[in-house]
Design a protein around this motif. Structure first.
Motif, PDB file in Angstrom:
ATOM      1  N   LEU A  60       0.995  -1.491   0.031  1.00 50.80           N
ATOM      2  CA  LEU A  60      -0.018  -0.112   0.246  1.00 50.80           C
ATOM      3  C   LEU A  60       0.912   1.037  -0.165  1.00 50.80           C
ATOM      4  N   ALA A  61       2.125   1.265   0.892  1.00 51.80           N
ATOM      5  CA  ALA A  61       2.816   2.383   0.440  1.00 51.80           C
ATOM      6  C   ALA A  61       2.935   2.645  -0.673  1.00 51.80           C
ATOM      7  N   HIS A  62       3.573   1.386  -1.451  1.00 50.77           N
ATOM      8  CA  HIS A  62       3.891   2.073  -2.354  1.00 50.77           C
ATOM      9  C   HIS A  62       3.136   2.758  -3.194  1.00 50.77           C
ATOM     10  N   SER A  63       1.559   1.619  -3.714  1.00 49.23           N
ATOM     11  CA  SER A  63       0.239   2.182  -4.544  1.00 49.23           C
ATOM     12  C   SER A  63       0.022   3.890  -3.784  1.00 49.23           C
ATOM     13  N   VAL A  64       0.526   4.125  -3.185  1.00 45.77           N
ATOM     14  CA  VAL A  64      -0.555   5.960  -2.020  1.00 45.77           C
ATOM     15  C   VAL A  64       0.678   6.282  -2.389  1.00 45.77           C
ATOM     16  N   VAL A  65       2.234   6.102  -2.579  1.00 47.02           N
ATOM     17  CA  VAL A  65       3.115   7.322  -2.888  1.00 47.02           C
ATOM     18  C   VAL A  65       3.275   7.675  -4.414  1.00 47.02           C
ATOM     19  N   ALA A  66       2.867   6.184  -5.518  1.00 45.33           N
ATOM     20  CA  ALA A  66       1.930   6.566  -7.277  1.00 45.33           C
ATOM     21  C   ALA A  66       1.450   6.978  -7.194  1.00 45.33           C
ATOM     22  N   ARG A  67       0.259   6.741  -6.669  1.00 39.96           N
ATOM     23  CA  ARG A  67      -0.918   7.697  -6.877  1.00 39.96           C
ATOM     24  C   ARG A  67      -1.181   9.390  -6.564  1.00 39.96           C
ATOM     25  N   LEU A  68       0.410   9.293  -6.027  1.00 43.34           N
ATOM     26  CA  LEU A  68      -0.577  10.643  -5.176  1.00 43.34           C
ATOM     27  C   LEU A  68       0.536  11.304  -6.171  1.00 43.34           C
ATOM     28  N   TYR A  69       1.247  10.655  -7.238  1.00 45.36           N
ATOM     29  CA  TYR A  69       2.385  11.234  -8.536  1.00 45.36           C
ATOM     30  C   TYR A  69       1.607  11.001  -9.602  1.00 45.36           C
ATOM     31  N   GLY A  70       0.337  10.631  -9.597  1.00 48.25           N
ATOM     32  CA  GLY A  70      -0.385  10.817 -10.575  1.00 48.25           C
ATOM     33  C   GLY A  70      -0.093   9.545 -11.288  1.00 48.25           C
ATOM     34  N   LEU A  71       0.352   8.174 -10.990  1.00 48.06           N
ATOM     35  CA  LEU A  71       0.781   6.526 -11.577  1.00 48.06           C
ATOM     36  C   LEU A  71      -0.585   6.251 -11.199  1.00 48.06           C
ATOM     37  N   PRO A  72      -0.965   5.478 -12.594  1.00 54.11           N
ATOM     38  CA  PRO A  72      -2.193   4.714 -11.703  1.00 54.11           C
ATOM     39  C   PRO A  72      -2.355   2.948 -11.631  1.00 54.11           C
ATOM     40  N   VAL A  73      -2.979   2.934 -10.667  1.00 54.56           N
ATOM     41  CA  VAL A  73      -2.178   1.345  -9.845  1.00 54.56           C
ATOM     42  C   VAL A  73      -3.290   0.441  -9.982  1.00 54.56           C
ATOM     43  N   ARG A  74      -3.448  -0.381 -10.859  1.00 55.65           N
ATOM     44  CA  ARG A  74      -4.898  -1.023 -11.501  1.00 55.65           C
ATOM     45  C   ARG A  74      -5.256  -2.070 -10.006  1.00 55.65           C
ATOM     46  N   ARG A  75      -3.743  -2.967  -8.955  1.00 53.94           N
ATOM     47  CA  ARG A  75      -4.327  -3.599  -8.302  1.00 53.94           C
ATOM     48  C   ARG A  75      -3.316  -4.076  -7.520  1.00 53.94           C
ATOM     49  N   ILE A  76      -3.485  -4.646  -6.120  1.00 59.46           N
ATOM     50  CA  ILE A  76      -2.020  -5.222  -4.937  1.00 59.46           C
ATOM     51  C   ILE A  76      -2.861  -6.699  -5.648  1.00 59.46           C
ATOM     52  N   THR A  77      -1.490  -7.702  -5.370  1.00 54.45           N
ATOM     53  CA  THR A  77      -1.909  -9.004  -5.014  1.00 54.45           C
ATOM     54  C   THR A  77      -0.858  -9.453  -3.745  1.00 54.45           C
ATOM     55  N   LEU A  78      -1.442 -10.036  -3.080  1.00 59.11           N
ATOM     56  CA  LEU A  78      -1.108 -11.109  -2.407  1.00 59.11           C
ATOM     57  C   LEU A  78      -0.589 -12.455  -2.777  1.00 59.11           C
ATOM     58  N   TYR A  79       0.897 -13.200  -2.957  1.00 62.66           N
ATOM     59  CA  TYR A  79       0.593 -14.444  -3.126  1.00 62.66           C
ATOM     60  C   TYR A  79       1.845 -15.410  -2.778  1.00 62.66           C
ATOM     61  N   MET A  80       2.315 -16.496  -2.356  1.00 61.57           N
ATOM     62  CA  MET A  80       3.409 -17.464  -1.821  1.00 61.57           C
ATOM     63  C   MET A  80       4.541 -16.201  -1.327  1.00 61.57           C
ATOM     64  N   LEU A  81       4.760 -15.439  -2.470  1.00 60.76           N
ATOM     65  CA  LEU A  81       5.739 -15.090  -2.200  1.00 60.76           C
ATOM     66  C   LEU A  81       6.274 -13.580  -2.014  1.00 60.76           C
ATOM     67  N   GLY A  82       4.820 -13.019  -1.568  1.00 59.46           N
ATOM     68  CA  GLY A  82       4.838 -11.523  -0.561  1.00 59.46           C
ATOM     69  C   GLY A  82       3.478 -10.566  -1.285  1.00 59.46           C
ATOM     70  N   GLY A  83       4.166  -9.821  -2.479  1.00 53.72           N
ATOM     71  CA  GLY A  83       2.799  -8.901  -2.574  1.00 53.72           C
ATOM     72  C   GLY A  83       3.188  -8.935  -3.683  1.00 53.72           C
ATOM     73  N   VAL A  84       2.473  -7.938  -4.989  1.00 53.86           N
ATOM     74  CA  VAL A  84       3.125  -7.145  -6.040  1.00 53.86           C
ATOM     75  C   VAL A  84       1.809  -6.184  -5.589  1.00 53.86           C
ATOM     76  N   SER A  85       2.808  -4.276  -6.525  1.00 55.89           N
ATOM     77  CA  SER A  85       1.602  -3.322  -6.473  1.00 55.89           C
ATOM     78  C   SER A  85       1.553  -3.072  -8.278  1.00 55.89           C
ATOM     79  N   GLU A  86       0.558  -3.497  -9.396  1.00 51.53           N
ATOM     80  CA  GLU A  86       0.247  -3.221 -10.006  1.00 51.53           C
ATOM     81  C   GLU A  86       0.222  -2.171 -10.792  1.00 51.53           C
ATOM     82  N   ILE A  87       1.758  -1.408 -10.970  1.00 52.76           N
ATOM     83  CA  ILE A  87       1.578   0.177 -11.484  1.00 52.76           C
ATOM     84  C   ILE A  87       1.296   0.167 -13.103  1.00 52.76           C
ATOM     85  N   GLU A  88       0.633   0.837 -13.109  1.00 59.41           N
ATOM     86  CA  GLU A  88       0.548   0.582 -14.496  1.00 59.41           C
ATOM     87  C   GLU A  88       1.585   1.677 -15.904  1.00 59.41           C
ATOM     88  N   ARG A  89       1.759   2.582 -14.733  1.00 58.68           N
ATOM     89  CA  ARG A  89       3.323   3.349 -15.867  1.00 58.68           C
ATOM     90  C   ARG A  89       3.800   3.338 -15.397  1.00 58.68           C
TER      91      ARG A  89
END
Length: 361
Positions: A60-89
């Protein structure tokens, strides 16, 4: 699972597997410290949930800062080895890339510090004490591990931002950080073998499997970053005006054979159907026209093999690169009408031509 800050959060089924593994491995620690009997499994499972809650906060920290910079975030996915923020640009500057990447480890380290402070006020030989201790240690490990300088880890993105800032070339930054990431992957896989060879630990199957899994994840992530970098380098070469086909305009009752004859005679590359006022109404589908047997084409009107022109498939002729691909992704169809700023037709853009140009770039 929810939309914190408006960002969709998904949990992969693989998380259930790692949660079960963590529960089984951590249960003896809980039982040894608290002697809870079967209840120790529940406490171990709670730890697995809280651990991934920490991973979620990290992402969420990655995604919130990305959105503050105007970068669209598609979603966050938690999986076996951790998580990933899908930042579109990607970030437009190395400075913004740095802060988007650094936000996650920074928050993890802050949580570790808060957990360490909180641990001083709880009874160590209690459920709260065991969980708080494990959580602050886990956040410390997550923060430090993610700062390792190799893609796809956050430290790799920090290294990429640094090289980008020094060279003014984001592709060079990605290349350096990705290859450092591949070297890191090799070291991770070799770690249990080296530790056993030096006599520091005994070689265990679990340690080897975990190292191979983690190293493979880093290696594949680094490779994915290299492919994405090559993709971005090709984007500026994709220009709508260059790829567009000059169209020939025909009335809707024109036969397909006649329309194709006019197209060949005029050295055009597409057929646009117009009404009596000359307004474009549809674009002849190349695949649909090709499917009509040649002997039948003199009796088939172009209107029967054409796709109606809607606002969704009308895109500005000046689009190029990522903006062009974004426009095509929003409404995927085989053909688009490129229009000038005054609404006049520039040409027809086929998705197949864009794909072919990208493959050759």
């Amino acid at each position: 699972m929810g939309r914190p800050f408006g960002i969709p959060v998904y949990v992969s089924p693989s998380w259930l597997l790692i949660a079960a593994v963590i529960t089984v491995l951590y249960e003896p620690v809980v039982e040894g410290a608290l002697a809870l009997g079967p209840l120790s499994y529940l406490v171990a499972f709670v730890f697995a949930v809280l651990l991934y809650a920490s991973v979620l906060v990290h992402e969420l920290a990655h995604s919130v800062v990305a959105r503050l910079y105007g970068l669209p975030v598609r979603r966050i996915t938690l999986y076996m080895l951790g998580g990933v923020s899908e930042i579109e640009r990607e970030a437009p500057t190395p400075g913004r890339e740095f802060w988007v990447a650094f936000a996650g480890p920074l928050l993890s380290l802050v949580l570790a510090a808060v957990g360490f402070a909180g641990y001083q006020f709880v009874e160590p030989a209690s459920i709260a004490g065991v969980l708080v201790w494990q959580l602050w240690v886990a956040n410390l490990l997550v923060g430090v591990f993610n700062l390792l300088p190799g893609l796809p880890l956050d430290g790799g993105r920090l290294l990429r931002a640094l090289v980008w800032a020094l060279t003014r070339r984001p592709g060079v930054g990605t290349l350096v950080a990705a290859w450092v990431g591949r070297g890191l992957a090799v070291l991770v896989i070799a770690l249990p073998f080296a530790s056993a060879w030096l006599g520091a630990t005994s070689l265990s199957l679990f340690a080897v499997l975990w190292a191979v899994l983690l190293g493979s994840f880093i290696w594949m992530g680094a490779g994915s970053s290299l492919r994405a970098s090559r993709f971005r380098e090709r984007l500026p070469r994709l220009r709508g005006r260059v790829l567009a086909r000059r169209p020939v305009a025909v009335p809707s009752d024109t036969s397909l054979a006649e329309a194709q004859r006019r197209m060949a005679e005029g050295q055009a590359g597409a057929i646009v159907v117009v009404d009596a006022a000359g307004t474009p109404t549809s674009i002849v589908s190349d695949s649909a026209a090709s499917a009509v047997p040649e002997p039948r084409r003199p009796w088939v009107p172009v209107s029967s093999v054409a796709r109606a022109i809607t606002p969704d498939i009308m895109i500005p002729a000046d689009l190029s690169g990522e903006e062009l691909l974004d426009a095509l992704r929003r409404y995927p169809v085989p053909e688009y009408l490129l229009v000038e700023a005054d609404g006049s037709i520039y040409g027809v853009l086929r998705a197949a031509d864009v794909n072919a140009a990208f493959a050759e770039a």
